[in-house]
Each structure stands twice: as structure tokens, then as C-alpha cells.
Design a protein around this motif. Sequence first.
Motif, short mmCIF file in Angstrom:
data_model
loop_
_atom_site.label_atom_id
_atom_site.label_comp_id
_atom_site.label_asym_id
_atom_site.label_seq_id
_atom_site.Cartn_x
_atom_site.Cartn_y
_atom_site.Cartn_z
N THR A 145 1.23 -0.92 0.15
CA THR A 145 -0.11 0.38 -0.20
C THR A 145 0.76 1.41 0.25
N GLY A 146 0.52 2.20 -0.15
CA GLY A 146 0.92 3.27 -0.91
C GLY A 146 0.63 4.51 -1.30
N SER A 147 1.50 5.18 -1.48
CA SER A 147 1.11 7.01 -2.74
C SER A 147 2.35 7.27 -3.06
N TYR A 148 1.65 8.39 -4.11
CA TYR A 148 3.01 8.59 -5.02
C TYR A 148 2.46 10.34 -5.47
N THR A 149 3.25 10.50 -6.24
CA THR A 149 2.86 12.19 -6.77
C THR A 149 3.94 11.67 -7.68
N ALA A 150 3.22 12.79 -8.82
CA ALA A 150 4.22 12.65 -10.28
C ALA A 150 3.68 13.47 -10.78
N GLY A 151 4.74 14.23 -12.20
CA GLY A 151 4.63 14.91 -13.00
C GLY A 151 5.78 15.16 -13.82
N GLY A 152 5.77 15.67 -15.37
CA GLY A 152 6.87 15.58 -15.81
C GLY A 152 8.22 14.20 -16.64
N GLY A 153 7.41 13.10 -15.94
CA GLY A 153 8.16 11.98 -16.58
C GLY A 153 8.67 11.49 -15.35
N LYS A 154 7.84 12.09 -13.61
CA LYS A 154 9.14 11.52 -12.68
C LYS A 154 8.03 11.45 -11.69
N TRP A 155 8.56 10.49 -10.75
CA TRP A 155 7.00 9.97 -10.06
C TRP A 155 8.48 10.06 -8.45
N ARG A 156 7.26 9.90 -7.50
CA ARG A 156 8.04 10.14 -6.10
C ARG A 156 6.82 9.06 -5.27
N GLY A 157 7.41 8.25 -4.54
CA GLY A 157 6.87 8.24 -3.70
C GLY A 157 7.02 7.25 -2.18
N GLU A 158 5.58 6.20 -1.23
CA GLU A 158 6.33 6.11 -0.74
C GLU A 158 5.28 4.15 -0.71
N LEU A 159 5.83 3.52 -0.06
CA LEU A 159 5.49 2.26 -0.09
C LEU A 159 5.54 1.33 1.43
N THR A 160 4.90 0.80 1.45
CA THR A 160 4.64 0.07 2.79
C THR A 160 3.88 -1.52 2.34
N THR A 161 5.47 -2.25 2.55
CA THR A 161 5.06 -4.01 2.47
C THR A 161 4.96 -5.07 3.56
N THR A 162 4.18 -5.34 3.76
CA THR A 162 3.34 -6.16 5.21
C THR A 162 3.36 -7.88 3.93
N GLU A 163 3.65 -8.69 5.13
CA GLU A 163 3.47 -10.03 4.71
C GLU A 163 1.75 -10.49 5.31
N HIS A 164 1.09 -11.17 4.54
CA HIS A 164 0.30 -11.83 4.48
C HIS A 164 0.06 -13.29 5.03
N THR A 165 1.43 -14.23 4.10
CA THR A 165 1.44 -15.63 4.28
C THR A 165 2.50 -15.12 4.54
N LYS A 166 3.14 -16.18 5.74
CA LYS A 166 3.82 -16.81 5.86
C LYS A 166 5.01 -18.06 4.62
N ALA A 167 6.12 -17.82 4.14
CA ALA A 167 6.89 -18.57 3.18
C ALA A 167 7.28 -19.64 3.97
N PHE A 187 10.69 5.83 -2.74
CA PHE A 187 11.54 5.93 -4.04
C PHE A 187 11.27 7.06 -4.95
N THR A 188 11.81 7.27 -5.98
CA THR A 188 11.74 7.71 -6.83
C THR A 188 12.48 7.48 -8.27
N GLY A 189 11.42 7.91 -9.24
CA GLY A 189 11.49 7.53 -10.36
C GLY A 189 11.32 8.10 -11.42
N SER A 190 11.30 7.56 -12.58
CA SER A 190 10.30 7.70 -14.64
C SER A 190 9.49 6.99 -14.69
N TYR A 191 8.54 7.44 -15.87
CA TYR A 191 7.27 7.16 -16.46
C TYR A 191 7.47 7.43 -17.95
N GLY A 192 6.44 6.38 -18.49
CA GLY A 192 6.17 6.59 -20.14
C GLY A 192 4.87 6.66 -19.74
N ALA A 193 4.07 6.15 -20.90
CA ALA A 193 2.65 5.98 -20.67
C ALA A 193 2.10 4.75 -21.21
#
Length: 115
Positions: free
Chosen positions: A43-65, A81-87
Motif C-alpha cells: 500500500t502507498g501513495s505517489y506524486t507524479a509530473g513531467g515524467g518523474k514520480w516519487r512516493g512511499e510504499l509499505t510492504t506487509t506480510e500476509h502469508t508465511k513462506a 522511491f523515485t523514478g520515471s514513467y512513460g505511457a
Amino acid sequence: MTVTNGLYSIRIEMTEGGHGHASGIIVLRDGTIAGGDSYFYYTGSYTAGGGKWRGELTTTEHTKAAGMLPLFGGREVTCGFTGSYGADSATANGTALVGKTSVMFEAKLTLQSAM
């Protein structure tokens, strides 16, 4: 242009601080993130514009491996995280703090279905 709302496949590779990889699905929609794989949900959120994006992501275990000890196993892990995006794709680089260890990762997202 902003990140295309939709369902993406995601491939994550740990690059420093830990070894591992994950593949799953993720939905990007109007600044929110939701998704998961066989053992974790994201789960998380992000902002984006001009081909660049950034955000925060939380990872939670739901099943033991069974028979495995995943790097994030038993922990709720938040990363930035930060990164880039296209269509129809996006990339992200980020760092997760796992206990006292910083784990760097790269993610590749490929649009499967636009919303």
C-alpha cells in the motif's frame, strides 16, 4: 502527462543490503498504490509530473513462506522511491529500512490494463 491509472505487473530486485527479488501486481490510481504477491501486500501513495514520480510504499506480510525466510518476513517495511514513467511503464529506485539494514532496490512496472 502523469502516471497512467491501471494494473501493472511489477518486478523488484534488491541491489544492495540484501539479496532477493519479487514479482507481483500493483494498481496505480490517482496517487494511491495497492497490490501484492504470494506473500506480501503493498500500500502507498505517489506524486507524479513531467515524467518523474516519487512516493512511499509499505510492504506487509500476509502469508508465511514455508521453508523460506524472506528478507522482509515478519516485518512491516516502509520505503521511499523515485523514478520515471512513460505511457505504459515505470521504473523506481528506493531504499527500505529492514531492522537496522538499508536495502536498496530497483522496480520495473509494466502496464497490463489501463483504468
